[in-house]
Design an enzyme around this catalytic site. Structure first.
Site, PDB file in Angstrom:
ATOM      1  N   HIS A 141      47.069  45.557  32.607  1.00  0.00           N
ATOM      2  CA  HIS A 141      46.112  45.191  33.656  1.00  0.00           C
ATOM      3  C   HIS A 141      44.717  45.240  33.026  1.00  0.00           C
ATOM      4  O   HIS A 141      44.483  46.013  32.092  1.00  0.00           O
ATOM      5  CB  HIS A 141      46.230  46.240  34.775  1.00  0.00           C
ATOM      6  N   ASP A 218      49.256  54.320  32.030  1.00  0.00           N
ATOM      7  CA  ASP A 218      48.747  53.764  33.282  1.00  0.00           C
ATOM      8  C   ASP A 218      49.923  53.710  34.254  1.00  0.00           C
ATOM      9  O   ASP A 218      50.804  52.852  34.150  1.00  0.00           O
ATOM     10  CB  ASP A 218      48.169  52.366  33.009  1.00  0.00           C
ATOM     11  N   GLN A 221      51.557  51.354  38.828  1.00  0.00           N
ATOM     12  CA  GLN A 221      52.692  50.672  39.463  1.00  0.00           C
ATOM     13  C   GLN A 221      53.989  51.479  39.370  1.00  0.00           C
ATOM     14  O   GLN A 221      55.033  51.028  39.836  1.00  0.00           O
ATOM     15  CB  GLN A 221      52.903  49.282  38.836  1.00  0.00           C
ATOM     16  N   LYS A 244      47.832  52.802  46.232  1.00  0.00           N
ATOM     17  CA  LYS A 244      49.099  52.120  45.925  1.00  0.00           C
ATOM     18  C   LYS A 244      50.283  53.055  46.179  1.00  0.00           C
ATOM     19  O   LYS A 244      51.436  52.712  45.958  1.00  0.00           O
ATOM     20  CB  LYS A 244      49.106  51.668  44.457  1.00  0.00           C
ATOM     21  N   CYS A 382      45.008  40.138  37.584  1.00  0.00           N
ATOM     22  CA  CYS A 382      44.215  40.986  36.669  1.00  0.00           C
ATOM     23  C   CYS A 382      44.987  41.234  35.370  1.00  0.00           C
ATOM     24  O   CYS A 382      44.928  42.345  34.822  1.00  0.00           O
ATOM     25  CB  CYS A 382      43.831  42.310  37.317  1.00  0.00           C
TER      26      CYS A 382
HETATM   27  N1  PLP Z   1      46.698  49.383  36.381  1.00  0.00           N
HETATM   28  C1  PLP Z   1      47.672  48.694  36.986  1.00  0.00           C
HETATM   29  C2  PLP Z   1      48.988  48.535  36.304  1.00  0.00           C
HETATM   30  C3  PLP Z   1      47.444  48.138  38.249  1.00  0.00           C
HETATM   31  O1  PLP Z   1      48.408  47.449  38.863  1.00  0.00           O
HETATM   32  C4  PLP Z   1      46.181  48.327  38.857  1.00  0.00           C
HETATM   33  C5  PLP Z   1      45.885  47.703  40.156  1.00  0.00           C
HETATM   34  O2  PLP Z   1      46.460  46.712  40.548  1.00  0.00           O
HETATM   35  C6  PLP Z   1      45.219  49.080  38.190  1.00  0.00           C
HETATM   36  C7  PLP Z   1      45.502  49.581  36.953  1.00  0.00           C
HETATM   37  C8  PLP Z   1      43.883  49.327  38.817  1.00  0.00           C
HETATM   38  O3  PLP Z   1      44.039  50.136  39.931  1.00  0.00           O
HETATM   39  P1  PLP Z   1      42.813  50.453  40.905  1.00  0.00           P
HETATM   40  O4  PLP Z   1      42.233  49.112  41.298  1.00  0.00           O
HETATM   41  O5  PLP Z   1      43.431  51.159  42.048  1.00  0.00           O
HETATM   42  O6  PLP Z   1      41.849  51.287  40.149  1.00  0.00           O
END
Ligand code: PLP
Length: 427
Positions: A141, A218, A221, A244, A382
């Site tokens: 992401h 990270d 998900q 999430k 993203c």
């Molecule tokens: N990393 C992953 C794999 C994501 O799916 C997301 C959000 O869609 C993020 C990071 C960023 O999360 P946040 O916008 O809640 O900071």
């Protein structure tokens, strides 16, 4: 398209195991699922973007503001003590959720994005210099790409990538070489937010550790779907977002092994993160406060604790199985549509998939299915480098939460038929 796949009754009987989870009573606990959208039943298939919130989480927010609203760690008065206690209890809940060794290893931040930025900034300042290397993958992401690019630029370091196999799994054949003696940190996603690949992170972490390289995972998900055990994984840092994971927006968690967090400089300066301040210098506070400058998102932190307790009180393995069944059902349903291509075919996918429909832009798909009450994600998710890898501008993404059911998939199938009817002749 096979009409059988449109019939939710036949879908139900095919996947009887998913009935072991009482989805109907779970759905009762999510008020938003009972509203209509453009006169249609809501089929919410965008939980990877943000999950809906159960009533207990809504109650928690309401209760905080109506009963105990006060700042934390600052007042001697009754309300401040209650707020501080609820805030601290939430940290203990997060500790339990992640199976962290100590509560002070769990830092409240704004979300996954801020957690990764914090590490890129603080770890980068302490440990990354010119010609050092940072390793990420091609499926990240943007939140796990851009902060490292910024760090590389700032400190003259080099950003390297674990490549992908054509099926959307990581190509780990050269991982040992990619982890060089100049590699200072490996930052990798647990699950791809764009195509759902579940990465073998334990193996990756173990390999990085044989070379003394710390690993940030990270978990944005993964945390909503899997039981996370940071001690078993042995990761150095783990991140996830409350919103999430059935909690409110505005808060997330950075887990870090205490010995790493203690070595890092603070992220932001301000109240709460100090023990003593003179006009010349400051003595920083202990963990976790060292990384929590200023008034935090108190209500959201407390409600995150409620959300995690809500999740932990459910049979998480049954949820995982239920979401897996929905995923298989969706793959089967989509494979009956001419012109639909599911992106990637990783060995293991978790709770989401993306697809393209020949000749139809993902935004058009999302707008048309929206008319049928179906909430889908459209675009690059993203993850532009991953879209480039698959040579697509974007895709439509279906993602599940524990409240989804076969009816949602049948509704999606019906909506996709509308798309095909409207675009007849172009596919
Ligand atoms: N990393 C992953 C794999 C994501 O799916 C997301 C959000 O869609 C993020 C990071 C960023 O999360 P946040 O916008 O809640 O900071």
């Amino acid at each position: 398209m096979n009409s059988e796949t449109l019939n939710s009754t036949s879908l139900n009987s095919k996947f009887a195991t998913s009935q072991s989870m009482d989805t109907a009573s779970i759905r009762q606990q999510f008020p938003i699922l009972h509203r209509t959208i453009r006169g249609k039943r809501l089929a919410y298939l965008d939980s990877a973007a943000t999950t809906q919130k159960p009533q207990v989480v809504l109650n928690s927010l309401q209760q905080y503001y109506s009963q105990i609203n006060a700042n934390v760690h600052r007042g001697i008065h009754f309300l401040s003590e209650q707020a501080s206690q609820a805030y601290a209890e939430s940290r203990t809940t997060v500790q339990k959720f992640l199976n962290a060794k100590e509560a002070r290893e769990c830092i409240f931040v704004r979300g996954t994005t801020e957690a990764i930025n914090l590490i890129a900034r603080c770890f980068g300042e302490a440990f990354v210099g010119p010609n050092d290397e940072i390793l990420i993958s091609e499926m990240e992401h943007h939140s796990n790409i851009v902060p490292w690019q910024m760090l590389a630029k700032r400190n003259g370091a080099k950003l390297k990538f674990i490549p992908l196999n054509p099926n959307g799994d990581l190509d780990l054949s050269n991982l040992e070489e990619l982890l060089s003696e100049r590699t200072k940190i490996l930052a990798i996603t647990h699950v791809s937010n764009a195509i759902g690949t579940l990465n073998p992170i334990k193996m990756i972490i173990d390999l990085a550790h044989t070379k003394g390289i710390p690993v940030l995972v990270d978990g944005a998900q993964a945390a909503p779907h899997l039981k996370i055990d940071v001690q078993a994984l042995d990761c150095d840092f783990y991140t996830f977002s409350s919103h999430k994971t059935y909690g409110p927006t505005g808060v997330g968690v950075l887990y870090g092994k205490a010995h790493w967090l203690e070595k890092l400089p603070p992220y932001q300066g301000g109240g709460d993160m100090i023990l003593k301040v003179t006009m010349q210098e400051s003595e920083y506070n202990q963990l976790p406060h060292k990384f929590e400058a200023g008034t935090p998102s108190i209500a959201a932190v407390i409600a995150l604790g409620t959300a995690l307790n809500f999740l932990m009180n459910l049979d998480r393995e049954a949820i995982r199985q239920h979401e897996e069944n929905l995923l298989q059902l969706t793959e089967k349903m989509l494979s009956n549509f001419p012109g639909i291509q599911i992106i990637g075919s990783p060995k293991q996918r978790l709770a989401l998939l993306s697809f393209t429909m020949k000749g139809i832009h993902p935004h058009d798909i999302a707008s048309i299915v929206d008319q049928e009450g179906v909430a889908l994600r459209a675009g690059h998710h993203c993850a532009m480098p991953l879209m480039d890898f698959f040579a697509v501008n974007g895709s439509s993404r279906v993602s599940f939460g524990l409240y989804n059911n076969e009816e949602d998939i049948a509704q999606l199938a019906h909506a996709l038929q509308q798309v095909q009817t409207l675009f007849k002749g172009r596919i």
